[in-house]
Design an enzyme around this catalytic site. Structure first.
Site, PDB file in Angstrom:
ATOM      1  N   ASP A  87       0.975  -1.098  -0.109  1.00 38.97           N
ATOM      2  CA  ASP A  87      -0.098  -0.149  -0.095  1.00 38.97           C
ATOM      3  C   ASP A  87       0.909   1.284  -0.028  1.00 38.97           C
ATOM      4  O   ASP A  87       2.070   1.242   0.450  1.00 38.97           O
ATOM      5  CB  ASP A  87      -0.949  -0.087   1.065  1.00 38.97           C
ATOM      6  CG  ASP A  87      -0.273  -0.249   2.625  1.00 38.97           C
ATOM      7  OD1 ASP A  87       0.692  -0.745   2.719  1.00 38.97           O
ATOM      8  OD2 ASP A  87      -0.718   0.632   3.498  1.00 38.97           O
ATOM      9  N   GLU A 144      -0.899  -1.849   5.088  1.00 38.53           N
ATOM     10  CA  GLU A 144       0.027  -1.895   6.430  1.00 38.53           C
ATOM     11  C   GLU A 144      -0.045  -0.467   7.071  1.00 38.53           C
ATOM     12  O   GLU A 144       0.222  -0.533   8.306  1.00 38.53           O
ATOM     13  CB  GLU A 144       1.633  -2.244   5.851  1.00 38.53           C
ATOM     14  CG  GLU A 144       2.724  -2.273   7.036  1.00 38.53           C
ATOM     15  CD  GLU A 144       3.013  -1.014   7.717  1.00 38.53           C
ATOM     16  OE1 GLU A 144       2.972  -0.969   9.328  1.00 38.53           O
ATOM     17  OE2 GLU A 144       3.168  -0.050   7.338  1.00 38.53           O
TER      18      GLU A 144
HETATM   19 ZN   LIG Z   1       5.080   4.006   6.295  1.00 36.78          ZN
HETATM   20 ZN   LIG Z   2       6.508   0.899   5.466  1.00 36.81          ZN
END
Ligand SMILES: [Zn+2]
Ligand SMILES: [Zn+2]
Length: 401
Positions: A87, A144
């Site tokens: 991401d 994440e």
């Molecule tokens: Zn980051």
């Molecule tokens: Zn990262």
């Protein structure tokens, strides 16, 4: 630690170097088309297609856009997981690069484009050249950055469908020389929790405070009291952060408000300190509020846990690094960081280790030394070869015949 291997692996590095251009293109393609957490549709299509072409059995849909590529060989029973994240961040890119984001306000400013490309490069080399016996699971996770994509994949049955004896992940680190590998046994990244304290008093006329119960004064006392938790309750050899980032109350000078709201960011580098911070913050807020005649509601939201690297897996990961790049380019036991990382959820369930790969430290490293989450940051493409060589060697050593 005894260093079994002091030689480096120039042949392996050269092999991964010779295919690096292909994956630098992949990295830059992902960089141009960044996607936010759980919206990595194009990226996960790209990952799944590549893995399929290479002969991996591909499973999609875990954690929404997550992808797992599995390769089984021989009769070996061992099972290994390697994780990359996919991401991007809500940042307006200012690198001026030819392959800069084509989406205003979304940018790969944490190098997850590079993590994905390194693991895909390793996937190719492993499928075509690495001898092993056992099961390899390549895990490409969504979200994440704050949205706990790793936890979502776990909830969707990641480890039931793809059991692993150990899992490893790698993150780039600006400020560390390019291609340097840094390890740490024990806590490496902090837990990150969010607390909202709502103080409810009794509003009234500013001229008649004795007829009111002032939540603003109670809030001020709580802000100061919270400072004593790190200095008086946490072991001086441990570390913790309590930041009151917002204190909202009142609007005019002659009115005592009904309520006050405090917003806190709370971090720790050990699970036990994290627990004790929750107990002390809650106790202190409630008791302090009561002493001022107001009531406190404490909403304690747990974010990512402390990322704790397991000892023997970290030692194994270090030995692979020594063998690949030599001792001079390996940091044996680096300092922990106060940032957080959702790979911590996986390490709560499976042993493993999270390592850092230097993104560059000097002027000559271009964007490599610029910190992650900065609009001028860029992943260092020189790491595609060394990062993918590292994954390849780790697979070879972990899943030995
Ligand atoms: Zn980051
Ligand atoms: Zn990262």
């Amino acid at each position: 630690m005894s260093l079994v291997h002091e030689r480096t692996s120039p042949d392996l590095l050269a092999a991964l170097q010779s295919q690096a251009a292909e994956f630098i293109d992949v990295r830059r393609d992902i960089h141009r088309h960044p996607e936010m957490g759980y919206k990595e549709h194009r990226t996960s299509d790209l990952v799944a297609e590549r893995l399929q072409q290479l002969g991996y059995r591909v499973t999609r849909g875990l954690g929404g856009t997550g992808v797992v590529g599995q390769l089984r060989r021989g009769q070996g029973e061992k099972k290994l997981g390697l994780r990359a994240d996919m991401d991007a961040l809500p940042i307006l890119e200012e690198t001026g690069l030819s392959y800069a984001s084509c989406k205003p306000g979304i940018m790969h400013a944490c190098g997850h484009d590079g993590h994905t490309a390194m693991l895909l490069a390793a996937a190719k080399h492993i499928a075509q050249h690495v001898q092993f016996s056992g099961t390899l699971n390549l895990i490409f996770q969504p979200a994440e950055e704050g949205l706990a994509g790793a936890q979502k994949m776990l909830e969707d049955g990641l480890l039931q469908q793809f059991p692993c004896d150990a899992v490893f992940a790698m993150h780039n680190m600006p400020g560390l020389p390019q291609g340097h590998l840094m390890f740490r046994e024990g806590p490496m990244m902090a837990s990150s929790d969010y607390v909202t304290i709502t103080l409810i008093g009794k509003g009234g006329h500013g001229a008649m405070p004795h007829l009111a119960a002032d939540p603003l004064v109670a809030g001020a006392a709580i802000v100061l009291g919270l400072q004593t938790i790190v200095s008086r309750n946490v072991d001086p050899l441990e570390s913790a952060v309590i930041t009151v980032g917002a204190f909202l109350s009142g609007s005019v000078n002659n009115v005592i408000p009904q309520q006050a709201v405090l917003s806190l960011s709370v971090r720790a580098l050990s699970p036990s300190v994290r627990e004790s911070l929750q107990v002390r913050i809650t106790e202190l807020a409630q008791a302090q509020a009561q002493s001022y005649g107001v009531s406190a509601q404490v909403d304690y939201q747990r974010g990512y846990p402390v990322l704790v690297n397991h000892a023997s897996e970290t030692d194994f990961a270090r030995q692979v690094a020594h063998e690949l790049v030599g001792a001079a380019r390996v940091t044996h036991q680096g300092k922990p960081l106060t940032g957080s990382e959702d790979f911590a959820f996986i390490l709560e369930q499976v042993p493993g280790s999270y390592l850092l790969i230097g993104n560059g430290s000097g002027e000559g490293d271009g964007h490599g030394a610029c910190m992650v989450h900065n609009p001028a940051y860029d992943f260092n493409d020189d790491n595609i070869a060394v990062g993918s060589a590292y994954w390849s060697l780790l697979v070879e050593r972990f899943l030995r015949d």
